[in-house]
Enzyme design. Structure first.
Site, short mmCIF file in Angstrom:
data_model
loop_
_atom_site.label_atom_id
_atom_site.label_comp_id
_atom_site.label_asym_id
_atom_site.label_seq_id
_atom_site.Cartn_x
_atom_site.Cartn_y
_atom_site.Cartn_z
N LYS A 89 35.14 -49.54 -27.36
CA LYS A 89 34.29 -50.65 -27.81
C LYS A 89 35.01 -51.37 -28.95
O LYS A 89 35.59 -50.71 -29.83
CB LYS A 89 32.97 -50.04 -28.30
CG LYS A 89 31.90 -51.02 -28.72
CD LYS A 89 30.66 -50.24 -29.14
CE LYS A 89 29.47 -51.11 -29.46
NZ LYS A 89 28.26 -50.31 -29.80
N SER B 122 24.30 -51.87 -27.24
CA SER B 122 25.36 -52.83 -27.49
C SER B 122 26.70 -52.45 -26.87
O SER B 122 27.58 -53.30 -26.78
CB SER B 122 25.54 -53.01 -28.99
OG SER B 122 25.94 -51.79 -29.59
N SER C 52 22.67 -47.47 -28.47
CA SER C 52 23.72 -48.31 -27.88
C SER C 52 24.71 -47.62 -26.97
O SER C 52 25.53 -48.30 -26.35
CB SER C 52 24.48 -49.04 -28.97
OG SER C 52 23.78 -50.18 -29.33
N1 GLN Z 1 19.63 -52.08 -29.76
C1 GLN Z 1 19.56 -51.51 -31.08
C2 GLN Z 1 19.80 -52.59 -32.10
O1 GLN Z 1 19.88 -53.71 -31.73
C3 GLN Z 1 20.55 -50.40 -31.23
C4 GLN Z 1 21.93 -50.90 -31.40
C5 GLN Z 1 22.93 -49.79 -31.53
O2 GLN Z 1 22.65 -48.64 -31.27
N2 GLN Z 1 24.08 -50.18 -32.04
O3 GLN Z 1 19.93 -52.36 -33.26
#
Ligand code: GLN
Length: 499
Positions: A75, A150, A174
């Site tokens: 990532k 994400s 994420s």
């Molecule tokens: N979807 C969650 C957020 O927007 C988690 C994101 C993540 O785990 N980086 O914060």
């Protein structure tokens, strides 16, 4: 085996071929390159590739190392020396990392070839990979839909056989949520199990590196390489690391799995519910006892998370001011103008929303009312888990209430987007470990099939147990063997994609 068949292999299978010298690391890298050239224009999982570097590593790699010659994608929030690390943000558009994150260093040491940086929501803030300055990633199972986020680029790359395995990060879901949406295995280790050194920080009390793989065994192989203490990350725990791959084949019989009643509410899509119920029946027929348990503070988790994560994000992102990193606004009048315009130009809408929210909950008048209170609720959520783990070995739940939604469908409604993480966020707040494995498919109105994820949650540092339960389930089912039917000819014209 034809070289063009290589990308469909998982890490364990590829490792065997490499060890037996039936293929060379160079051939593997080249086969992957071909696959990406063919598929990625429709998926957009990658933000950058450095094939020259990958081929150089392939020439020198020791194939007898645990991951010798296996390419792994990262990532684009994980630092890799000399490579871009954009975090899918305009503010870091031209930034290159100057050192390797510990996870990168360890995978290289295990013989892996570092291969490409994958798309994400800007600074990992999002659940769909639509908040990327480079444009969204598409779900390989239905390219009009999101892959989750994400770590959506990592999940889609693995799902579409454009990566053998990938690393992501999980702050509130994420890794697990995009794994569920894209039909792959996503492991979030316990907070502190894996070093965060070299990960660009979003919310430091929650961030954790995790793996996206085709099988549970592959997750164990990667975790073997990356877990363990690191003097450069003081939040990384000192506990010794078991051999996760060696411990996979444990009996399911006699286990007790807790089913949190707060996770099986009316809000769950009927096809997701049916798939989870079928998984429960599968466990029961394998001799597992399923017991209903309660995590009474679940309903406060999403709100608590958005206060804590945003507060930490507002502090962590203060460093992007145009002075030391990345983008700098041109011709500023004075210092404040430089800060203001750099951030105005460099950050996308969601990042700004979080910084504003975070600054608000930390401000003098509201600190006690919001931030402090959120910390207290976080403790209650943690206690909920501690209590149920005294009665059961692990918890079972859907990973997400629904399967993948359409591109563009939720962008205008942040709250609905946030709710995609209701089942993953509590575990992040509690710092425990979790894994999502494929457990079925939902059929859409258009006739496409979308993967469904089953989540298993374990006590802090109990990765070996959830991996072995997930492995036992995987061995007894075929869901992980299905692949998206992806041929360039099947692509939907981009005019049909709502964005
Ligand atoms: N979807 C969650 C957020 O927007 C988690 C994101 C993540 O785990 N980086 O914060």
């Amino acid at each position: 085996m034809k070289l063009s068949d290589l990308p469909a292999l998982n890490v364990a299978e590829l490792r065997e071929l490499l060890r037996a010298r039936e293929v060379s690391a160079r051939e593997v890298v080249e086969a992957l390159r071909e696959r990406i050239a063919e598929i990625d224009p429709a998926i957009h999982a990658y933000l950058s590739l450095d094939l020259e570097e990958a081929l150089k590593q392939a020439e020198n790699v020791d194939l007898d190392l645990p991951l010798g010659g296996v390419p792994i994608a990262f990532k684009d929030i994980i630092s890799m020396a000399g490579q871009p690390c954009t975090c899918a943000s305009n503010i870091l558009r031209n930034y290159r990392a100057t050192y390797d994150a510990t996870v990168v260093e360890r995978l290289k040491k295990a013989g892996a070839i570092t291969f490409g940086k994958t798309n994400l929501d800007e600074f990992a803030m999002g659940s769909s990979t639509e908040n990327s300055s480079a444009g969204p990633t598409h779900n390989p199972w239905d390219i009009t839909r999101v892959p989750g986020g994400s770590s959506g680029g990592s999940a889609a790359a693995v799902s579409a056989d454009q990566a053998f395995a990938a690393l992501g990060t999980d702050t509130g879901g994420s890794v697990r949520q995009p794994a569920a949406f894209s039909g792959v295995v996503g492991l979030k280790p316990s907070y502190g199990r894996v070093s965060r050194f070299g990960l660009v920080a979003f919310a430091s009390s929650l961030d954790q590196a995790g793996t996206l793989t085709k099988t549970v065994r592959d997750a164990a192989l990667l975790l073997n390489a990356i877990a363990g203490p690191d003097a450069r990350d003081s939040t990384c725990l000192a506990n010794s690391v078991p051999d996760y791959a060696e411990n996979l084949d444990r009996e399911l019989r006699g286990l007790r799995l807790g089913l949190p009643k707060e996770y099986m509410t009316d809000g769950i899509d009927s096809q997701v519910r049916a798939a989870i119920n079928a998984a429960i029946a599968h466990f029961e027929s394998s001799g597992v006892e399923i017991v209903e348990v309660s995590l009474p503070h679940t309903e406060y988790a999403v709100a608590t998370y958005y206060m804590i994560a945003s507060a930490e994000a507002s502090a962590n992102l203060a460093r992007f001011d145009g002075v030391r990193y990345g983008h700098r606004a041109e011709g500023p009048r004075d210092l404040l103008d430089l800060y203001g315009r750099t951030r105005e130009e460099g950050f996308g809408a969601e990042v700004k929303r979080r910084v504003i929210l975070g600054t608000y909950v930390l401000s003098a008048g509201y600190y006690d009312e919001y931030y402090n209170r959120a910390q207290k609720v976080r403790r209650l959520i943690r206690q909920d888990f501690a209590e149920v783990f005294s009665k059961v070995d692990a918890l079972i739940s859907p990973t997400t209430p629904e399967s993948a939604f359409r591109l563009g469908e939720r962008s205008a409604d942040p709250l609905r987007m946030y709710l995609a993480d209701v089942f993953t966020i509590p575990a992040s707040l509690a710092g425990i470990c979790g894994i999502s494995v494929p457990c079925g498919f939902a059929r859409t109105e258009e006739g496409t099939e979308l993967p469904i994820g089953l989540q298993l949650l374990g006590k802090p540092l109990d990765e070996a147990r959830i991996l072995s339960i997930a492995h036992g389930y995987e061995q007894g089912t075929d869901w992980h063997k299905r692949k998206p039917r992806l041929a360039p000819k099947l692509q939907v014209p981009s005019s049909k994609i709502q964005t």
